[in-house]
Design an enzyme around this catalytic site. Structure first.
Site, mmCIF file in Angstrom:
data_model
loop_
_atom_site.group_PDB
_atom_site.id
_atom_site.type_symbol
_atom_site.label_atom_id
_atom_site.label_comp_id
_atom_site.label_asym_id
_atom_site.label_seq_id
_atom_site.Cartn_x
_atom_site.Cartn_y
_atom_site.Cartn_z
ATOM 1 N N GLY A 104 -31.569 39.183 -47.611
ATOM 2 C CA GLY A 104 -31.844 40.272 -48.568
ATOM 3 C C GLY A 104 -30.646 41.157 -48.877
ATOM 4 N N SER A 141 -31.254 44.932 -39.352
ATOM 5 C CA SER A 141 -31.322 44.518 -40.765
ATOM 6 C C SER A 141 -31.194 45.753 -41.668
ATOM 7 C CB SER A 141 -32.612 43.747 -41.073
ATOM 8 O OG SER A 141 -32.592 42.477 -40.465
ATOM 9 N N PRO A 142 -30.148 46.577 -41.455
ATOM 10 C CA PRO A 142 -30.019 47.828 -42.213
ATOM 11 C C PRO A 142 -29.773 47.622 -43.698
ATOM 12 C CG PRO A 142 -28.006 47.378 -41.006
ATOM 13 C CD PRO A 142 -29.010 46.367 -40.537
ATOM 14 N N HIS A 170 -35.788 43.243 -25.915
ATOM 15 C CA HIS A 170 -35.767 42.828 -27.327
ATOM 16 C C HIS A 170 -37.064 43.130 -28.079
ATOM 17 C CE1 HIS A 170 -33.352 39.702 -29.851
ATOM 18 N NE2 HIS A 170 -33.951 40.553 -30.647
ATOM 19 N N TYR A 214 -29.530 34.856 -29.809
ATOM 20 C CA TYR A 214 -28.807 34.557 -31.049
ATOM 21 C C TYR A 214 -28.107 33.209 -30.888
ATOM 22 C CZ TYR A 214 -29.818 39.367 -32.427
ATOM 23 O OH TYR A 214 -30.449 40.544 -32.740
ATOM 24 N N GLY A 274 -31.520 42.516 -44.340
ATOM 25 C CA GLY A 274 -31.566 41.219 -43.675
ATOM 26 C C GLY A 274 -30.586 40.219 -44.260
HETATM 27 N N1 LIG Z 1 -33.718 43.808 -32.505
HETATM 28 C C1 LIG Z 1 -34.143 42.898 -33.335
HETATM 29 O O1 LIG Z 1 -35.283 42.406 -33.245
HETATM 30 C C2 LIG Z 1 -33.226 42.437 -34.407
HETATM 31 C C3 LIG Z 1 -33.686 41.637 -35.449
HETATM 32 C C4 LIG Z 1 -32.784 41.264 -36.449
HETATM 33 C C5 LIG Z 1 -31.455 41.679 -36.376
HETATM 34 N N2 LIG Z 1 -31.033 42.435 -35.319
HETATM 35 C C6 LIG Z 1 -29.621 42.909 -35.215
HETATM 36 O O2 LIG Z 1 -29.319 43.668 -36.364
HETATM 37 C C7 LIG Z 1 -28.152 43.127 -36.984
HETATM 38 C C8 LIG Z 1 -28.192 43.360 -38.474
HETATM 39 O O3 LIG Z 1 -29.304 42.729 -39.053
HETATM 40 P P1 LIG Z 1 -29.163 41.391 -39.949
HETATM 41 O O4 LIG Z 1 -27.896 40.733 -39.651
HETATM 42 O O5 LIG Z 1 -30.441 40.660 -39.762
HETATM 43 O O6 LIG Z 1 -29.254 41.956 -41.422
HETATM 44 P P2 LIG Z 1 -28.338 42.918 -42.332
HETATM 45 O O7 LIG Z 1 -27.340 43.609 -41.504
HETATM 46 O O8 LIG Z 1 -29.274 43.744 -43.129
HETATM 47 O O9 LIG Z 1 -27.671 41.878 -43.313
HETATM 48 C C9 LIG Z 1 -26.708 40.967 -42.846
HETATM 49 C C10 LIG Z 1 -26.010 40.328 -43.999
HETATM 50 O O10 LIG Z 1 -25.441 41.320 -44.815
HETATM 51 C C11 LIG Z 1 -24.251 40.854 -45.371
HETATM 52 N N3 LIG Z 1 -23.358 42.021 -45.460
HETATM 53 C C12 LIG Z 1 -22.911 42.797 -44.448
HETATM 54 N N4 LIG Z 1 -22.138 43.795 -44.912
HETATM 55 C C13 LIG Z 1 -22.085 43.638 -46.249
HETATM 56 C C14 LIG Z 1 -21.437 44.341 -47.290
HETATM 57 N N5 LIG Z 1 -20.718 45.432 -47.042
HETATM 58 N N6 LIG Z 1 -21.602 43.902 -48.566
HETATM 59 C C15 LIG Z 1 -22.356 42.800 -48.836
HETATM 60 N N7 LIG Z 1 -22.992 42.092 -47.885
HETATM 61 C C16 LIG Z 1 -22.859 42.506 -46.599
HETATM 62 C C17 LIG Z 1 -23.689 39.828 -44.409
HETATM 63 O O11 LIG Z 1 -23.161 38.762 -45.177
HETATM 64 P P3 LIG Z 1 -22.142 37.675 -44.593
HETATM 65 O O12 LIG Z 1 -22.946 36.895 -43.575
HETATM 66 O O13 LIG Z 1 -21.792 36.881 -45.776
HETATM 67 O O14 LIG Z 1 -21.011 38.385 -43.947
HETATM 68 C C18 LIG Z 1 -24.862 39.470 -43.530
HETATM 69 O O15 LIG Z 1 -25.238 38.126 -43.553
HETATM 70 C C19 LIG Z 1 -28.187 41.650 -36.581
HETATM 71 O O16 LIG Z 1 -26.971 41.008 -36.842
HETATM 72 C C20 LIG Z 1 -28.591 41.778 -35.157
HETATM 73 O O17 LIG Z 1 -27.487 42.153 -34.360
HETATM 74 C C21 LIG Z 1 -31.896 42.822 -34.356
#
Ligand SMILES: NC(=O)c1ccc[n+]([C@@H]2O[C@H](COP(=O)([O-])OP(=O)(O)OC[C@H]3O[C@@H](n4cnc5c(N)ncnc54)[C@H](OP(=O)(O)O)[C@@H]3O)[C@@H](O)[C@H]2O)c1
Length: 294
Positions: free
Chosen positions: A219, A212-213, A132, A53, A216
């Protein structure tokens, strides 16, 4: 906050995903530290990160998110005893000038990467270390063998995998001698193809961390407009569609621990409220049907 289990550790039912604070488009350091502190203040005791990251094509930036988390924990006024930092190795971004992700699942790389992550996090042993992504150029068993060595050498306390299918989950657990504690796969209303892996984790009592719950980084804000039933239930309950989404994921199984990413304190403060939401059977059935037909 409601608790769930990873291995022998009790953690908050909602974790914090660190990726938005360190890849392209990231906020400044002050806002990131404030976001991590807001999560801790709200009772979050699971923080997900990875050595990759960081900004693509910038070797000096590797480990950006781990360093940020270590800094935030150091300046946190509360107790760190219960905080589990879960990091990952096996992806690299060092050579990716186009924002892409490279892979290296070789045992030599994983062992070196884990030690570098421990150093950046400032710990003797990493709480949870996750492989990963399976590397097609390296036998999966060899990569998992590196996790066994890291566990046995005390470099990591617990081992997990990410982006794995059902066969790989079973294989990893066998190689690890039943010490696989977590699986982190993509899962959201827009991405249901890890349903079989979630169900297997439920059966095997292994923590399932949906990545990305909310759909993403790009999204998440469109969740309500892309999934009308999530917005309807959110409106009726005066919640955000994102909170309804996290509550729906948690309701699927006691092993599910979503790790929503955030780069603003407000986002994680809203997300954590999902841990206290109890969906009715009718609401859950409507969300299930809506997610499947989306
Ligand atoms: N293992 C893997 O291959 C892999 C791949 C991708 C991600 N991940 C992990 O999974 C985590 C989560 O996935 P992600 O960050 O890609 O996507 P995500 O959690 O689906 O979406 C993240 C975005 O959601 C917004 N958000 C969060 N809470 C919210 C709420 N209550 N209301 C409105 N918007 C909200 C945030 O906005 P703001 O930025 O404006 O706060 C953030 O940018 C990552 O951070 C990472 O640690 C792992």
């Amino acid at each position: 906050m409601r608790q769930r289990i990873i291995g022998d550790v009790s953690v908050s039912a909602i974790g914090l995903g660190g990726m938005p604070m360190s890849i392209e488009g990231r906020p400044d350091r002050k806002r990131s530290i404030a976001t991590i502190h807001a999560a801790l203040e709200a009772g979050v005791t699971l923080i997900d990160t990875a050595d990759a990251y960081s900004l693509g094509g910038k070797p000096d930036d590797e480990g950006h998110n781990e360093i940020l988390i270590a800094e935030a924990l150091k300046s946190w006024h509360g107790s760190m005893d219960d905080v589990l930092v879960a990091t990952k190795g096996g992806h690299t971004r060092i050579h990716s000038t186009d924002g892409g992700w490279d892979q290296d699942g070789s045992p030599a790389h994983l062992k070196e990467a884990a030690k570098a992550s421990a150093k950046r996090l400032g710990v003797d042993a990493i709480g949870l270390y996750q492989f990963h992504r399976p590397d097609p150029r390296v036998p999966f068993a060899d990569s998992i063998g590196a996790l066994v060595e890291l566990l046995d050498e005390g470099v990591i306390r617990m081992a997990g995998i990410s982006n794995a299918d059902v066969d790989q989950i079973r294989e990893a657990n066998t190689i690890l001698d039943d010490r696989l504690v977590s699986v982190q796969n993509q899962f959201s209303p827009a991405f249901l193809s890890s349903t079989a892996e979630l169900e297997l984790c439920d059966e095997m009592s292994i923590a399932f961390l949906p990545w990305s719950p909310l759909g993403g980084i790009t999204g998440a804000s469109a969740l309500g407009s892309n999934h009308a039933v999530f917005a309807e239930i959110a409106n009726a309950r005066r919640l955000s569609p994102q909170v309804v989404c996290l509550a729906w994921e948690m309701r699927k199984s006691e092993v599910v621990i979503p790790i929503p990413g955030a780069s603003r304190p407000q986002s994680i403060m809203d997300s954590v409220t999902a841990a206290s939401i109890k969906l009715s059977d009718d609401e859950f059935a409507r969300l299930e049907a809506a997610a499947v037909s989306a």
